[in-house]
Design a protein around this motif. Structure first.
Motif, PDB file in Angstrom:
ATOM      1  N   LEU A  93      27.326  13.581  14.771  1.00 54.80           N
ATOM      2  CA  LEU A  93      26.906  13.728  16.160  1.00 54.80           C
ATOM      3  C   LEU A  93      26.976  12.396  16.897  1.00 54.80           C
ATOM      4  O   LEU A  93      27.544  12.308  17.989  1.00 54.80           O
ATOM      5  N   LEU A  94      26.428  11.369  16.300  1.00 55.94           N
ATOM      6  CA  LEU A  94      26.359  10.076  16.974  1.00 55.94           C
ATOM      7  C   LEU A  94      27.739   9.441  17.142  1.00 55.94           C
ATOM      8  O   LEU A  94      28.015   8.804  18.158  1.00 55.94           O
ATOM      9  N   GLU A  95      28.597   9.626  16.145  1.00 52.36           N
ATOM     10  CA  GLU A  95      29.918   9.024  16.238  1.00 52.36           C
ATOM     11  C   GLU A  95      30.836   9.784  17.187  1.00 52.36           C
ATOM     12  O   GLU A  95      31.914   9.304  17.528  1.00 52.36           O
ATOM     13  N   SER A  96      30.398  10.959  17.626  1.00 55.35           N
ATOM     14  CA  SER A  96      31.191  11.729  18.593  1.00 55.35           C
ATOM     15  C   SER A  96      30.902  11.290  20.028  1.00 55.35           C
ATOM     16  O   SER A  96      31.546  11.772  20.960  1.00 55.35           O
ATOM     17  N   ILE A 122      17.283   9.094  21.681  1.00 48.47           N
ATOM     18  CA  ILE A 122      17.780   7.807  21.202  1.00 48.47           C
ATOM     19  C   ILE A 122      17.995   6.843  22.365  1.00 48.47           C
ATOM     20  O   ILE A 122      17.607   5.668  22.317  1.00 48.47           O
ATOM     21  N   ARG A 123      18.584   7.356  23.443  1.00 46.64           N
ATOM     22  CA  ARG A 123      18.815   6.500  24.613  1.00 46.64           C
ATOM     23  C   ARG A 123      17.512   6.040  25.237  1.00 46.64           C
ATOM     24  O   ARG A 123      17.380   4.889  25.659  1.00 46.64           O
ATOM     25  N   GLU A 167      21.836  17.285  22.410  1.00 42.06           N
ATOM     26  CA  GLU A 167      21.651  16.473  23.616  1.00 42.06           C
ATOM     27  C   GLU A 167      20.218  15.948  23.715  1.00 42.06           C
ATOM     28  O   GLU A 167      19.983  14.874  24.273  1.00 42.06           O
ATOM     29  N   GLU A 168      19.268  16.706  23.171  1.00 41.67           N
ATOM     30  CA  GLU A 168      17.881  16.244  23.177  1.00 41.67           C
ATOM     31  C   GLU A 168      17.723  15.035  22.261  1.00 41.67           C
ATOM     32  O   GLU A 168      17.039  14.059  22.603  1.00 41.67           O
ATOM     33  N   PHE A 173       8.660  10.864  18.471  1.00 42.61           N
ATOM     34  CA  PHE A 173       9.253  11.676  17.422  1.00 42.61           C
ATOM     35  C   PHE A 173       9.892  12.929  18.017  1.00 42.61           C
ATOM     36  O   PHE A 173       9.535  13.386  19.099  1.00 42.61           O
ATOM     37  N   LEU A 174      10.862  13.424  17.283  1.00 46.47           N
ATOM     38  CA  LEU A 174      11.557  14.650  17.641  1.00 46.47           C
ATOM     39  C   LEU A 174      11.635  15.542  16.417  1.00 46.47           C
ATOM     40  O   LEU A 174      11.509  15.081  15.284  1.00 46.47           O
TER      41      LEU A 174
END
Length: 221
Positions: free
Chosen positions: A20-23, A115-116, A109-110, A101-102
Motif C-alpha cells: 500500500l505505502l509503496e503504491s 500517516i500523513r 485511504e484512512e 492509533f488506527l
C-alpha cells in the motif's frame, strides 16, 4: 516524502502495508521489524518519520517499544495499530507517547491519511473517539496530580479553559463556538497550552487533563 518503518509480527500484514505505502508517491518504506526490540534498534538507525507499530507482539510489545523510542527523544512519531476498537492496551499506548492509533482493518485511504497527519505533527484519533476511549478506561488512569501541579501554574486562566476543553474532546471549532473565540485564536491558544504542559499533541493533553482531575469520565445518562 514520508519515511515509514513497519512493525508487525505477521509477515503478510507487513507485506500488505508495504504494498500500500509503496503504491503512493509520498510514502516510502525504509524498514520492517517483527518485534518491539527490532523496532527500537531500527528507529535509532533509520530515523523514520512514522513508525506503524503493532500493539501485540511476542517479546517486547508495541507499548514498551513505543515508550523506549519516545524516551530517546527522536523525531519519529508512533502510529499504533490494533485489531480491536477498544483494545485494553490502547490507553497504555497513548500514555507511552504514541501519536494515535488506527484499526488494522481501516480503509487504505484512512491509514494513509493517518500517516500523513502523524508525520505533520498532528494526532490521529478523532476527539470523539479519544473521549470514548478514555471514558471506557478511566479506571486505569491515575488518581490525579495535586491541584498545585506546576504545569497548571504556567497556564493563564484562558489557557486553563482551553486545556479543559481539549480534555473534553472538543475540536477547535467547538472550542471557538463555546468560548466565543475565533478558530485562529483557539489554534494559537492550543499551541501555547501544548508547549507549556510539555504535551506532544492533543492526545497527551487529554490524558493530562484526566490525570489532573480537570476532566472526568462521562456518566451514562
Amino acid at each position: 516524502m514520508i519515511t515509514v518503518l513497519i512493525v508487525d509480527d505477521q509477515p503478510l500484514q507487513r507485506l500488505g502495508f508495504r504494498m500500500l505505502l509503496e503504491s503512493r508517491p509520498d510514502t516510502e518504506v525504509i524498514g520492517e521489524a517483527q518485534n518491539g526490540a527490532e523496532a527500537v534498534r531500527q528507529v535509532t538507525e533509520l530515523r523514520p518519520d512514522v513508525v506503524l507499530m503493532d500493539v501485540r507482539m511476542p517479546g517486547l510489545d508495541g507499548i514498551e517499544a513505543t515508550r523506549r523510542i519516545v524516551a530517546e527523544g527522536g523525531r519519529s512519531r508512533i502510529l499504533m495499530l490494533t485489531t480491536f476498537d477498544l483494545d485494553e492496551y490502547v490507553h497504555a499506548a497513548l500514555r507511552a507517547g504514541a501519536s494515535g492509533f488506527l484499526l488494522k482493518d481501516a480503509h487504505p485511504e484512512e491509514l494513509l491519511a493517518g500517516i500523513r497527519a502523524v508525520a505533520a505533527g498532528d494526532a490521529v484519533i478523532a476527539p470523539a473517539l479519544t473521549r470514548r476511549l478514555l471514558d471506557e478506561f478511566a479506571h486505569h488512569l491515575g488518581g490525579g496530580a495535586p491541584a498545585t501541579d506546576p504545569r497548571l501554574d504556567t497556564l493563564t486562566e484562558r489557557e486553563r479553559e482551553i486545556l479543559i476543553a481539549i480534555g473534553r474532546g472538543w475540536t477547535n471549532g467547538e472550542i471557538a463556538e463555546r468560548l466565543v473565540l475565533s478558530e485562529s485564536t483557539v489554534k494559537t491558544h492550543v499551541g501555547r497550552v501544548l508547549a507549556k504542559i510539555g504535551a506532544r499533541d492533543r492526545i497527551q493533553a487529554v490524558i493530562l487533563a484526566y490525570d489532573l482531575g480537570l476532566t472526568r469520565p462521562q456518566q451514562p445518562g
